[in-house]
Scaffold this motif. Sequence first.
Motif, PDB file in Angstrom:
ATOM      1  N   GLN A  93      -7.525  -5.166   3.104  1.00  0.00           N
ATOM      2  CA  GLN A  93      -6.817  -4.375   2.092  1.00  0.00           C
ATOM      3  C   GLN A  93      -7.069  -2.879   2.281  1.00  0.00           C
ATOM      4  O   GLN A  93      -6.160  -2.066   2.168  1.00  0.00           O
ATOM      5  N   LYS A  94      -8.310  -2.552   2.590  1.00  0.00           N
ATOM      6  CA  LYS A  94      -8.627  -1.136   2.833  1.00  0.00           C
ATOM      7  C   LYS A  94      -7.859  -0.614   4.045  1.00  0.00           C
ATOM      8  O   LYS A  94      -7.385   0.520   4.051  1.00  0.00           O
ATOM      9  N   LEU A 119      -7.017  -1.022  -3.612  1.00  0.00           N
ATOM     10  CA  LEU A 119      -6.999  -1.528  -2.233  1.00  0.00           C
ATOM     11  C   LEU A 119      -8.278  -1.142  -1.489  1.00  0.00           C
ATOM     12  O   LEU A 119      -8.843  -1.936  -0.746  1.00  0.00           O
ATOM     13  N   CYS A 120      -8.735   0.091  -1.721  1.00  0.00           N
ATOM     14  CA  CYS A 120      -9.913   0.577  -0.997  1.00  0.00           C
ATOM     15  C   CYS A 120     -11.194  -0.109  -1.468  1.00  0.00           C
ATOM     16  O   CYS A 120     -12.199  -0.112  -0.759  1.00  0.00           O
ATOM     17  N   ALA A 152       0.830  -1.208   0.000  1.00  0.00           N
ATOM     18  CA  ALA A 152       0.000   0.000   0.000  1.00  0.00           C
ATOM     19  C   ALA A 152       0.868   1.263   0.000  1.00  0.00           C
ATOM     20  O   ALA A 152       0.446   2.312  -0.481  1.00  0.00           O
ATOM     21  N   ASP A 153       2.084   1.149   0.512  1.00  0.00           N
ATOM     22  CA  ASP A 153       2.977   2.301   0.520  1.00  0.00           C
ATOM     23  C   ASP A 153       3.324   2.751  -0.903  1.00  0.00           C
ATOM     24  O   ASP A 153       3.581   3.927  -1.146  1.00  0.00           O
ATOM     25  N   GLN A 188      -5.382   2.610   4.537  1.00  0.00           N
ATOM     26  CA  GLN A 188      -5.513   3.585   5.631  1.00  0.00           C
ATOM     27  C   GLN A 188      -4.203   3.710   6.407  1.00  0.00           C
ATOM     28  O   GLN A 188      -3.752   4.816   6.709  1.00  0.00           O
ATOM     29  N   ASP A 189      -3.596   2.569   6.671  1.00  0.00           N
ATOM     30  CA  ASP A 189      -2.334   2.556   7.421  1.00  0.00           C
ATOM     31  C   ASP A 189      -1.234   3.298   6.652  1.00  0.00           C
ATOM     32  O   ASP A 189      -0.456   4.060   7.232  1.00  0.00           O
ATOM     33  N   ALA A 190      -1.206   3.097   5.330  1.00  0.00           N
ATOM     34  CA  ALA A 190      -0.196   3.790   4.518  1.00  0.00           C
ATOM     35  C   ALA A 190      -0.441   5.299   4.537  1.00  0.00           C
ATOM     36  O   ALA A 190       0.492   6.090   4.679  1.00  0.00           O
TER      37      ALA A 190
END
Lengths: 95, 316
Positions: free
Chosen positions: B179-180, B172-173, B119-120, B184-186
Amino acid sequence: MNNTEWPLWEVFIRSRQGLNHKHVGSLHAADQDMAIENARDVYTRRQEGVSIWVVESKHIVASDPAQGDSLFEPAANKIYRHPTFYQLPDAIKHM
Amino acid sequence: MKELDFETDFQNKIDSEIKIEPKDWMPESYRKTLIRQISQHAHSEIVGMLPEGNWITRAPSLKRKAILLAKVQDEAGHGLYLYSAAETLGISRDQMVSDLHSGKAKYSSIFNYPATSWADMGAVGWLVDGAAIMNQVALCRASYGPYARAMVRICKEESFHQRQGYDIMMKLCAGTAEQKQMAQDALNRWWWPSLMMFGPNDENSPNSAQSMKWRIKRFSNDDLRQKFVDATVEQAEILGIKIPDDNLKWNETKKGYDFSEIDWTEFNQVVAGNGPCNKQRLKARVDAWDKGAWVREAALAYAEKKAVAIKEKAVA
């Protein structure tokens, strides 16, 4: 740092047939073949060109901006070189 | 002309938006400022390849791998455009590389943060490249010709970078809850470092006024940061993830978003070399340079040998 910097090359690209080669930037390469290959990778990743010229930067001779006036000023007062200098009779539609 | 006349003439050109070209007269401080800024910019592109290069082999599909590879190759290209623009000011490539390796020259602090999940790659493209574009669009009109021309090329390529990042975030979202959450974390981890990319607040940015007068810089750090926040909020809403700032609120009077103060202690720590990855990033660059030495030497030796052969053939 050891002294092994590759020579600098100026890169010129013809963007499509019918247009002239245009300076796009420079790059380092050990020899002329590598200069062409590097130019391909650096300056034509998105089909910007159909032909590449490279020339080692040290071979470029450039005019001196400080002498810009004496080089280019003589053209400034020769407005008779332009077609707009000449008055045509209104009756003439095309010339 | 006297030195003072040169200086007046130079500033007049700048004021009437006439570009300065390599062989034109320029104040030494203008030259030095540009060398510092352009070389740091070039170093940022090169060091910026590291966090993403790390993910090329682990991209989740062939499509993503091909895109990421193309993006990282672009960053290398951007570094090269910028190095060659800086060289027109009279500094050698080797000198710039040496200044990066010795720590004398800086690069953008953002690349001292680790890219820990796929995700980054989305967040970096969307936010980091997004923030970079805000800066770079303004630099396309910088007063120094070679720099402005390099920036025009870069900007044309950069918007692909931001969109491919946003595309990863969208995917991802729209995926599973897990995955979402990755997306969010990224966003949580990259949001504040991205805002720091615009540099210190205007009142703590002592060189800005001179750079504005020379038209190297067109907008202040805070103005660009505000523009970035205003543009990004909606993009996060569409993704359905939350920007990690409880004070983020629309301000009708200024027609922009209010947001929290940046943690400048963290910013200063990372700039000073104490970020999570500073040592690792610099080591990767130094190792690449050292391990590549024999290649550079061999290529040069081969070129010399070939040149001699051509000369001998011509004589014979």
